[in-house]
Design a protein around this motif. Structure first.
Motif, PDB file in Angstrom:
ATOM      1  N   VAL A  26      24.781  35.683  46.626  1.00  0.00           N
ATOM      2  CA  VAL A  26      25.595  34.478  46.565  1.00  0.00           C
ATOM      3  C   VAL A  26      24.723  33.317  47.007  1.00  0.00           C
ATOM      4  O   VAL A  26      24.121  33.366  48.078  1.00  0.00           O
ATOM      5  N   ARG A  27      24.642  32.300  46.171  1.00  0.00           N
ATOM      6  CA  ARG A  27      23.849  31.122  46.516  1.00  0.00           C
ATOM      7  C   ARG A  27      24.792  30.029  47.007  1.00  0.00           C
ATOM      8  O   ARG A  27      25.805  29.747  46.382  1.00  0.00           O
ATOM      9  N   LEU A  28      24.418  29.420  48.123  1.00  0.00           N
ATOM     10  CA  LEU A  28      25.260  28.398  48.736  1.00  0.00           C
ATOM     11  C   LEU A  28      24.463  27.129  49.008  1.00  0.00           C
ATOM     12  O   LEU A  28      23.268  27.179  49.276  1.00  0.00           O
ATOM     13  N   GLN A  29      25.181  26.018  48.967  1.00  0.00           N
ATOM     14  CA  GLN A  29      24.659  24.738  49.423  1.00  0.00           C
ATOM     15  C   GLN A  29      25.593  24.278  50.522  1.00  0.00           C
ATOM     16  O   GLN A  29      26.802  24.164  50.318  1.00  0.00           O
ATOM     17  N   VAL A  30      25.046  24.029  51.703  1.00  0.00           N
ATOM     18  CA  VAL A  30      25.829  23.606  52.854  1.00  0.00           C
ATOM     19  C   VAL A  30      25.345  22.222  53.266  1.00  0.00           C
ATOM     20  O   VAL A  30      24.162  22.026  53.530  1.00  0.00           O
ATOM     21  N   TRP A  51      20.126  24.923  51.427  1.00  0.00           N
ATOM     22  CA  TRP A  51      20.355  25.829  50.319  1.00  0.00           C
ATOM     23  C   TRP A  51      19.867  27.193  50.755  1.00  0.00           C
ATOM     24  O   TRP A  51      18.771  27.325  51.296  1.00  0.00           O
ATOM     25  N   SER A  71      20.559  31.805  50.085  1.00  0.00           N
ATOM     26  CA  SER A  71      21.225  32.899  49.393  1.00  0.00           C
ATOM     27  C   SER A  71      21.720  33.898  50.419  1.00  0.00           C
ATOM     28  O   SER A  71      21.077  34.114  51.452  1.00  0.00           O
ATOM     29  N   CYS A 130      39.921  22.480  51.166  1.00  0.00           N
ATOM     30  CA  CYS A 130      39.419  23.788  50.777  1.00  0.00           C
ATOM     31  C   CYS A 130      40.229  24.266  49.575  1.00  0.00           C
ATOM     32  O   CYS A 130      41.418  24.548  49.703  1.00  0.00           O
ATOM     33  N   VAL A 172      36.221  31.230  51.270  1.00  0.00           N
ATOM     34  CA  VAL A 172      35.683  30.717  52.536  1.00  0.00           C
ATOM     35  C   VAL A 172      35.906  31.743  53.646  1.00  0.00           C
ATOM     36  O   VAL A 172      35.010  32.024  54.438  1.00  0.00           O
ATOM     37  N   LEU A 201      33.530  34.619  53.107  1.00  0.00           N
ATOM     38  CA  LEU A 201      32.161  34.268  53.491  1.00  0.00           C
ATOM     39  C   LEU A 201      31.993  34.261  55.005  1.00  0.00           C
ATOM     40  O   LEU A 201      30.979  34.727  55.530  1.00  0.00           O
ATOM     41  N   GLU A 234      15.987  30.340  52.479  1.00  0.00           N
ATOM     42  CA  GLU A 234      16.616  29.097  52.954  1.00  0.00           C
ATOM     43  C   GLU A 234      15.668  27.921  52.778  1.00  0.00           C
ATOM     44  O   GLU A 234      14.466  28.022  53.010  1.00  0.00           O
TER      45      GLU A 234
END
Length: 171
Positions: free
Chosen positions: A10-14, A22, A24, A64, A70, A73, A83
């Motif tokens: 899962v790739r995320l941008q926070v 960024w 995974s 949300c 969420v 996760l 990262e």
């Protein structure tokens, strides 16, 4: 949660107050990292969000659209890899960093299980916002105590007679 469990990556941008990150999330077994001691394990995303609160996700404050993802996760045992972090350019002067400087804070992908165990002994279960509010109240009460003590000292000094002897009935 089942969909997240079967998804290999899962790739995320926070986006935080000071940086954009960024990364995974992958299953720990897929890393294939063999340490010579065998005891170094990366911390899970659930540890980073839950026990350490390095990322404090508060669903009640923001919007949300996918509450289930969420929650899944935040409780995931997947670990962070690949990262990348950059400082944000659109922050105020108090939060900005020098151009070319790395993003503030630690790299979340470098947090190990041992770090979680050590920090869990001293970490509070209180949320970040609540902890800041509690410290503010304590600081206000401490300042008020110092102010009252100062007024008592001034009142004591003003109660002296002309010969310099303190007389409390002169108040």
């Amino acid at each position: 949660e089942e969909r997240l469990a079967v998804t290999p990556e899962v790739r995320l941008q926070v986006v935080t107050a000071t940086s954009t990150r960024w990364f995974s999330l992958v299953n720990p077994l897929e890393l294939g990292i063999d340490d010579e001691d065998g005891d170094a394990e990366k911390a899970s995303f659930a540890d980073i969000c839950g026990q350490l609160r390095l990322l404090d996700i508060d669903e009640e404050v923001g919007m949300c659209h996918e509450q289930a993802i969420v929650t899944a996760l935040k409780n995931s045992n997947k670990v962070l890899v690949d990262e990348r972090a950059e400082p944000r350019d659109d922050v105020g002067s108090a939060l900005s960093v020098q151009p070319g400087s790395p993003a503030p804070g630690i790299m979340l992908s470098e947090v190990m299980k041992d770090d979680v165990i050590k920090a869990a002994k001293v970490a509070s279960n209180e949320g970040v916002a609540e902890a800041i509010e509690t410290m503010g109240w304590r600081a206000s009460r401490g300042g008020l105590s110092v102010l009252i003590a100062g007024f008592l000292c001034v009142a004591g000094e003003r109660s002296r007679d002309t010969d310099g002897v303190p007389r409390w009935n002169n108040l």
